[in-house]
Design a protein around this motif. Structure first.
Motif, short mmCIF file in Angstrom:
data_model
loop_
_atom_site.label_atom_id
_atom_site.label_comp_id
_atom_site.label_asym_id
_atom_site.label_seq_id
_atom_site.Cartn_x
_atom_site.Cartn_y
_atom_site.Cartn_z
N ASN B 82 0.82 -1.22 0.00
CA ASN B 82 0.00 0.00 0.00
C ASN B 82 0.85 1.26 0.00
O ASN B 82 0.45 2.30 -0.49
N MET B 83 2.02 1.15 0.59
CA MET B 83 2.91 2.32 0.58
C MET B 83 3.58 2.50 -0.77
O MET B 83 4.26 3.49 -0.99
N GLY B 84 3.41 1.54 -1.64
CA GLY B 84 3.94 1.71 -2.99
C GLY B 84 5.20 0.90 -3.28
O GLY B 84 5.86 1.12 -4.29
N PHE B 85 5.54 -0.02 -2.39
CA PHE B 85 6.72 -0.84 -2.67
C PHE B 85 6.35 -1.95 -3.63
O PHE B 85 5.28 -2.56 -3.50
N SER B 86 7.24 -2.22 -4.56
CA SER B 86 7.02 -3.34 -5.46
C SER B 86 7.41 -4.63 -4.73
O SER B 86 8.09 -4.58 -3.70
N ASN B 87 7.00 -5.76 -5.28
CA ASN B 87 7.34 -7.03 -4.65
C ASN B 87 8.86 -7.19 -4.55
O ASN B 87 9.38 -7.68 -3.56
N ALA B 88 9.54 -6.77 -5.58
CA ALA B 88 11.00 -6.88 -5.59
C ALA B 88 11.59 -6.05 -4.45
O ALA B 88 12.48 -6.51 -3.73
N GLN B 89 11.05 -4.86 -4.27
CA GLN B 89 11.55 -4.00 -3.20
C GLN B 89 11.23 -4.58 -1.83
O GLN B 89 12.03 -4.47 -0.90
N ILE B 90 10.07 -5.20 -1.73
CA ILE B 90 9.71 -5.82 -0.46
C ILE B 90 10.70 -6.93 -0.12
O ILE B 90 11.16 -7.05 1.02
N MET B 91 11.05 -7.70 -1.14
CA MET B 91 12.04 -8.76 -0.92
C MET B 91 13.36 -8.15 -0.44
O MET B 91 14.02 -8.68 0.45
N GLU B 92 13.73 -7.04 -1.06
CA GLU B 92 14.97 -6.35 -0.65
C GLU B 92 14.87 -5.93 0.81
O GLU B 92 15.81 -6.09 1.58
N LEU B 93 13.73 -5.35 1.17
CA LEU B 93 13.54 -4.88 2.54
C LEU B 93 13.75 -6.00 3.54
O LEU B 93 14.33 -5.82 4.60
N PHE B 94 13.29 -7.19 3.17
CA PHE B 94 13.40 -8.31 4.11
C PHE B 94 14.80 -8.90 4.14
O PHE B 94 15.15 -9.63 5.07
N SER B 95 15.57 -8.60 3.13
CA SER B 95 16.92 -9.17 3.13
C SER B 95 17.87 -8.36 4.01
O SER B 95 18.98 -8.78 4.30
N LEU B 96 17.44 -7.14 4.43
CA LEU B 96 18.31 -6.29 5.25
C LEU B 96 18.17 -6.66 6.72
O LEU B 96 17.06 -6.88 7.20
N GLN B 97 19.28 -6.68 7.42
CA GLN B 97 19.27 -6.84 8.88
C GLN B 97 18.23 -7.86 9.37
O GLN B 97 17.26 -7.49 10.03
N PRO B 98 18.45 -9.13 9.09
CA PRO B 98 17.46 -10.15 9.41
C PRO B 98 17.02 -10.15 10.87
O PRO B 98 15.91 -10.58 11.18
#
Lengths: 363, 329
Positions: B82-98
């Motif tokens: 909803n904030m406008g992140f693409s799925n690819a970006q969401i995956m990136e977000l989750f790969s940071l600082q587990p």
């Protein structure tokens, strides 16, 4: 003090070149390591090479073999061909057809290591060998040029009129050609320092060929007239590099103004004395470590004039542009000297200033 | 792939899943537009089940928060979308600082979006400074408020965040010390604000280094406060400032003004010295060669090093003396 004076005088004398000379004077100078032939030459040279230093005298001569002979510079030089003597086998190979090589017109056996252009490495201080003799002497490499250009020949009688502190005197001894070397300096304390330098570099037997005196050089014409084959007149001057860096005992101090103003006169008298001390046919090199025309070309011109008028001695001023072309890879030369040659300080080759001019007393 | 053997015992789906994540990640980073199942098109309103599975897998591979409920995770994913992140970006977000939980991740991202960053910038900020994820929303908000009070208002704040995200994670004491230092050096408040706006990097520097730079420009170069600010003095490193200034000084092209503020030559403007490329500086200002400047840099660096060594030697011998005295007592 000195700097203000220089900005005014040298700014006018050198124009757009002055800033680059100025920053050279104000930044750390480069040294050369004069190899002491009386020590373990092979080992010392090897040590210096392992620091990535190169013998600029040897390299310049090697490069000179490839200088095109048809250059105008060379034609000027060939008019004053020195007697062809072969001292350096390595360099005599190509001698037959080409004009005389530099090896026949510079003092032999002088080896001096320097770091290449732009390399700011320093030499460590020299350490004494088992017999207490030091392996090399650190000095402004440009101060060897007057000695190289003096072209000392085997068996020569040589006079070093203003010898202290002793770098050039030591270089003269390295040639191994001086039958007798008379080293003089007006200051007794400076002569005693010179003696110490010689003691640390030269074996007693060689030292006994050196006569140290502390007389007034201006009187040499009366003391030993027409005596020497070679005379080096390395006069007191404004020592430009030293004067911009050191406050103590600075010649540009207000209290020494009179002395400073009298310098060109003193220099001229010393050169004249040197010319009189030379045999007819003998060669004299005049040198300073100043950029000032007044202390360089003007002094030479006046001295030549006075020698002619007062003593009926005719003096030939040699063209050194060939010499300049040989050493221009190591030093930054000023292209527009009326007489003689001048090494300019430059950040990438921060030697000098060193002015030198060669004069030959005619027969 | 490194976590493979451990993760294998944890999740039976790993072998296929791991490959999926790996392939997918490389395609995203390559900017590929190929649509491999769960990668959504930009106009697709929300993620699908495959994204959820992929995020689960990432968490599994990381061996962190793998036991999170699918429904919870889905909520987080929805919010990101909803904030406008693409799925690819969401995956990136989750790969940071587990180590940080998905909910914390969401809060931080949410706060950054509220601060006015778009999804691209948000992701970039977190990639450059993953430690921002350690902050709470309240901390971030508070820091933003404090920075606003220093004059970094809207526009500036976003620029600071994008270029120097660590300014948000620094201890406030540090920032305060820099600001106080400028005030002690008698910069008026308006000029301090201007410095922060034009050179926010000062907040990352040590106050004593900045003070030395100020003193150098003020006393050695004779520059007044206003000119320092207008010329962007604090954008240039002290070493390069010294290189250029002392180079000009020794060339005879710059003079320290005397007590009355006078010089015998007309000094070039500070802006003309520091706000030009090295090439232009050498060609137009110093009229010198690159070769000379390079040698000069080396020489000056050595001079400074040796000056410093001399100073510390003197201080050393001073303190030695004190020790000796105390021993005698």
């Amino acid at each position: 003090m000195a700097l203000q004076n220089f900005d005014m005088n040298y700014g006018a004398q050198f124009g757009s070149l002055w800033p680059s000379i100025r920053i050279g004077l104000l930044s750390e100078q480069k040294y050369g390591a004069l190899v002491n032939n009386f020590s373990h030459v092979g080992r010392i040279s090897q040590d210096l090479r392992s620091l990535n230093a190169v013998d600029f005298v040897y390299e310049s001569q090697k490069a000179a073999l490839h200088v095109p002979w048809d250059s105008p510079v060379e034609q000027v030089r060939s008019e004053e061909t020195a007697p062809e003597e072969t001292r350096n086998e390595q360099l005599s190979v190509e001698k037959t057809q080409t004009p005389p090589l530099l090896s026949t017109s510079i003092s032999p056996n002088i080896k001096c290591y320097t770091f290449s252009r732009g390399n700011i490495s320093r030499f460590p201080p020299s350490r004494p060998d088992t017999s207490g003799i030091l392996g090399y002497y650190l000095l402004d490499a440009a101060s060897l040029l007057p000695v190289l250009v003096l072209n000392v020949q085997p068996g020569d009688l040589v006079l070093d009129l203003c010898a202290a502190p002793g770098g050039k005197t030591l270089a003269l001894l390295q040639t191994g050609c001086c039958r007798q070397l008379a080293a003089n300096d007006i200051s007794a304390s400076r002569v005693s320092r010179l003696r110490k330098v010689l003691d640390s570099y030269v074996p007693k037997a060689v030292g006994s060929n050196v006569r140290l005196t502390s007389w007034d050089g201006r009187n040499w014409g009366e003391l030993e007239r027409d005596t020497y084959n070679r005379v080096l007149v390395d006069v007191p001057c404004t020592t430009d590099r030293h004067s911009v860096m050191e406050e103590d005992n600075n010649i540009f101090h207000r209290l020494r103004m009179k002395e400073r103003q009298m310098l060109p006169m003193l220099q001229m008298q010393l050169l004249l004395a040197g010319l009189l001390a030379a045999q007819p046919g003998g060669e004299v090199v005049y040198s300073t470590c100043s950029l000032s025309q007044l202390q360089n070309e003007c002094v030479v011109e006046r001295a030549v004039e006075l020698a002619e008028i007062q003593f009926n001695i005719s003096v030939h001023v040699e063209d050194l542009s060939y010499f300049r072309s040989v050493f221009q890879d190591t030093f930054s030369f000023f292209k527009d000297c009326r007489l003689g040659e001048l090494v300019l300080p430059h950040l990438t080759a921060n030697f000098g200033p060193m002015y030198f001019c060669k004069l030959r007393r005619e027969q | 792939a490194q976590a493979g053997p451990h993760a294998a015992s944890f999740c039976p789906l790993l072998n296929s899943g791991c490959r999926l994540v790996f392939v997918a990640a490389s395609e995203w980073s390559g900017g590929s537009s190929s649509s491999t199942g769960w990668e959504q098109d930009s106009d697709e309103p929300a993620h699908n089940g495959q994204l959820l599975e992929a995020v689960h897998l990432v968490l599994a591979v990381q061996q962190r928060h793998a036991n999170i409920e699918s429904s919870e995770l889905e909520k987080v994913l929805d919010s990101f979308s909803n904030m406008g992140f693409s799925n690819a970006q969401i995956m990136e977000l989750f790969s940071l600082q587990p180590k940080f939980a998905p909910e914390m991740r969401l809060m931080v991202v949410c706060e950054l979006i509220l601060l006015g960053l778009d999804p691209d910038s948000t992701l970039m900020v977190l990639q450059r400074s993953p430690e921002v994820l350690r902050m709470t929303a309240q901390q971030l908000r508070h820091r933003a408020d404090c920075l606003r009070k220093l004059g970094l208002g809207e526009g500036n704040l976003q620029r600071v965040l994008r270029r120097y995200p660590t300014i948000f994670t620094l201890p406030w004491k540090k920032i305060d010390a820099v600001v106080r230092m400028f005030k002690t050096c008698l910069f008026p408040v308006a000029q301090v604000t201007e410095i922060l706006q034009s050179c926010p990097n000062v907040l990352l520097e040590e106050p004593q280094d900045l003070e030395y730079k100020f003193q150098y420009a003020y006393f050695r170069m004779g520059i007044d406060h206003r000119v320092m600010v207008k010329s962007g003095l604090f954008r240039m490193s002290l070493a390069e400032l010294k290189n250029r200034h002392i180079f000009l000084e020794r060339l005879g092209l710059y003079q320290t003004p005397d007590k009355k503020g006078q010089t015998q030559i007309v000094n070039p403007k500070l802006k003309e010295i520091i706000r030009v490329s090295q090439k232009d500086f050498l060609a137009k200002m110093a009229h010198s060669s690159l070769e000379e400047f390079e040698v000069f840099r080396k020489l000056l660096a050595r001079e400074e090093e040796e000056d410093q060594a001399r100073v510390s030697e003197e201080t050393d011998s001073d303190s030695d003396g004190e020790e000796e005295r105390s021993e005698i007592e």
